[in-house]
Write an enzyme that holds these catalytic residues in place. Structure first.
Site, PDB file in Angstrom:
ATOM      1  NE  ARG A  78       7.299  -1.268  10.102  1.00  0.00           N
ATOM      2  CZ  ARG A  78       6.756  -0.062   9.994  1.00  0.00           C
ATOM      3  NH1 ARG A  78       6.182   0.522  11.021  1.00  0.00           N
ATOM      4  NH2 ARG A  78       6.773   0.570   8.834  1.00  0.00           N
ATOM      5  CG  HIS A 122       9.650   4.808   8.093  1.00  0.00           C
ATOM      6  ND1 HIS A 122       9.059   3.864   8.906  1.00  0.00           N
ATOM      7  CD2 HIS A 122       9.092   5.990   8.455  1.00  0.00           C
ATOM      8  CE1 HIS A 122       8.191   4.448   9.714  1.00  0.00           C
ATOM      9  NE2 HIS A 122       8.190   5.751   9.467  1.00  0.00           N
ATOM     10  CD  GLU A 167       2.315   5.917   8.493  1.00  0.00           C
ATOM     11  OE1 GLU A 167       2.699   7.095   8.359  1.00  0.00           O
ATOM     12  OE2 GLU A 167       1.834   5.465   9.540  1.00  0.00           O
ATOM     13  CG  ASN A 292       1.820   1.989  10.544  1.00  0.00           C
ATOM     14  OD1 ASN A 292       2.076   0.810  10.796  1.00  0.00           O
ATOM     15  ND2 ASN A 292       2.676   2.792   9.933  1.00  0.00           N
ATOM     16  CE1 TYR A 294       1.156   6.197  16.333  1.00  0.00           C
ATOM     17  CE2 TYR A 294       0.792   5.624  14.046  1.00  0.00           C
ATOM     18  CZ  TYR A 294       1.619   5.693  15.150  1.00  0.00           C
ATOM     19  OH  TYR A 294       2.917   5.245  15.059  1.00  0.00           O
ATOM     20  CD  GLU A 351       4.547   3.467  12.477  1.00  0.00           C
ATOM     21  OE1 GLU A 351       3.971   4.505  12.846  1.00  0.00           O
ATOM     22  OE2 GLU A 351       5.342   3.423  11.526  1.00  0.00           O
TER      23      GLU A 351
END
Ligand code: LGS
Length: 452
Positions: A78, A122, A167, A292, A294, A351
């Site tokens: 990606r 991005h 995002e 994504n 985290y 991600e």
């Protein structure tokens, strides 16, 4: 012993990067500046005065980088395209040299058996468009669709998986509300407008794809589960606000055609009434959603701008170098919430990864190879892949996993201080050294996740 995990057939194992974080040479071959080139050269905005001028020099080393991806066994990669390499002024004139760079990269990936996932945006908006108001100017939906069309025409077919935005929450929260990211604005009034225009641009790009493209397109969001710090009514309300703001602000309009009501409560007079037809543009049929993930947050009511929420640090928690709690269960919870709320849309984890205090590469093993021993990253990745496997078993349609990141890179305004790569980059020599996590991930891919 528990049985070996089974990932669905065709599950796509890959890694991710973004243009401004790895490429370097942002103005090469006729490219225009982006807001990140500008921001990074504004004194005081970047930690240690770092910039993306060189980064990982991927702009010149892309062939070797693809070779390394193949050696590690990646099935997918990606990456993002820098808008101002393609359209230096943001609209109008196409810069063929910029287009060639990505076209060659895609050919090289395909020749090495690696499936490209292309992100259109991005975060590196052409500076020329920022001068025209950037995400605050409603015309940006048309500008973005124009840029997207150029890429669809050039690459669709070779690229089969497209992402409109990476995002949108970070674009507005970092870029327009708190100012830590480009373009560095701090305005409660601008943030809702930027958000809404991001979603209109997303809708316009998907609509354009349906006229030109033959494959799949989706949206990538960063979401994190919010858990209450106590059972008080105040903390429950804080969780509701934080959840709506971060997790529903973009998915609701894209998939359900409306915003969560809490946004009005959070932004008050700064949250406008939007024209009804905007929702028709925003709510386009998507082929997948990219998530994504985290960390989580344990949320409490607290005085803060503009959400009036705070995050409670867990005394016994494990934290990464960026100060984010390691909480794999949150990913399972989030994926189950996603399915329950939005239905059976295919999901990619676009991600997931962590920055840790990796050792330098001085260590040489018995075969003479340099080592970066990063057991904490392996532990993080293993647990998160386990959490994804749990969600698959519970019925969530998860199609792939893109580790963040293939290379150590420019962590935006934190500069080069934080390393997320599975491959270590020596920024002095540009030498790449696969960390132990890369060797481990290679085995995971080879065994199709059975050897987690
Ligand atoms: O490098 C970025 C990675 C690193 O961590 C990438 O470009 C982005 O797409 C993405 O936002 N990335 C990222 N996000 C983690 C955000 C966690 C925020 C946690 C805050 C807790 C207080």
């Amino acid at each position: 012993m528990s049985p070996a995990p089974v990932f669905p057939e065709g599950f796509l194992w890959g890694a991710a990067t973004a243009a401004h974080q790895i490429e370097g040479s942002p103005l090469a071959d006729g490219a225009g500046p982006s807001i990140w080139t500008r921001f990074a050269h504004t004194p005081g905005m970047m930690l240690n005065g770092d910039t993306g001028d060189v980064a990982c020099d991927h702009y010149h080393r892309w062939k070797d980088d693809v070779k390394l991806m193949r050696e590690l066994g990646l099935k997918a990669y990606r990456f993002s395209v820098s808008w101002s390499r393609i359209l230096p002024e943001g609209t109008g004139r196409v810069n063929q040299a910029g287009l060639d760079f990505y076209s060659n990269l895609v050919d090289e990936l395909l020749a090495n058996g690696i499936e490209p996932l292309l992100t259109l945006y991005h975060w590196d908006l052409p500076a020329a468009l920022d001068d025209r108001g950037g995400w605050l100017n409603p015309d940006i939906a048309d500008w973005f669709a124009e840029y997207a069309r150029v890429l669809y025409r050039a690459l669709d077919g070779r690229v089969k998986k497209w992402v409109t935005l990476n995002e949108p929450w970070v674009v507005t929260d970092g870029g327009y509300l708190h100012g830590a990211l480009a373009p560095g604005h701090r305005s409660k009034f601008e943030a809702p407008i930027a958000s809404h225009n991001l979603m209109r641009a997303h809708g316009a790009a998907v609509k354009a794809y349906r006229e030109i493209g033959q494959h799949e397109i989706g949206l990538v969001v960063n979401i994190e589960p919010k858990y209450p710090a106590s059972d008080s009514a105040q903390d429950a309300a804080a969780v509701r606000r934080a959840h709506a703001y971060m997790n529903e602000q973009y998915l609701h309009p894209a998939l359900l055609g409306h915003y969560p009501p809490e946004l009005k409560e959070i932004f008050g007079e700064a949250w406008p009434e939007w024209p009804a037809e905007d929702y028709d543009l925003i709510q386009q049929k998507l082929d997948f959603v990219g998530i994504n993930y985290y960390t989580r947050s344990v949320t409490k009511a607290a005085e803060s701008y503009p959400l009036n929420t705070g995050v409670v640090r867990q005394p016994l928690g494990t934290y990464t170098e960026t100060g984010w709690e390691v909480f794999p269960q949150g990913l399972t919870d989030l994926l189950l919430w996603f399915k329950q709320t939005y239905g059976d849309l295919p999901v990619y984890i676009t991600e997931n990864g962590a920055a840790f205090f990796d050792p330098p590469t001085a260590d040489v093993d018995e075969t003479g190879q340099r080592r970066v021993r990063d057991p904490l990253r392996i532990d993080y990745l293993r647990k998160h892949l386990g959490a994804i496997h749990d969600a698959i078993q519970a019925g969530v349609d998860i199609r792939g996993y893109m580790l963040w990141s293939f290379l150590d890179n420019l962590e935006w305004s934190l500069g080069y201080s934080k390393r997320f790569g599975m491959v270590h980059v020596n920024y002095g020599t540009q030498e790449r050294t696969p960390k132990d996590s890369a060797r481990w991930y290679s085995q995971v891919i080879q065994s199709h996740g059975r050897k987690l």
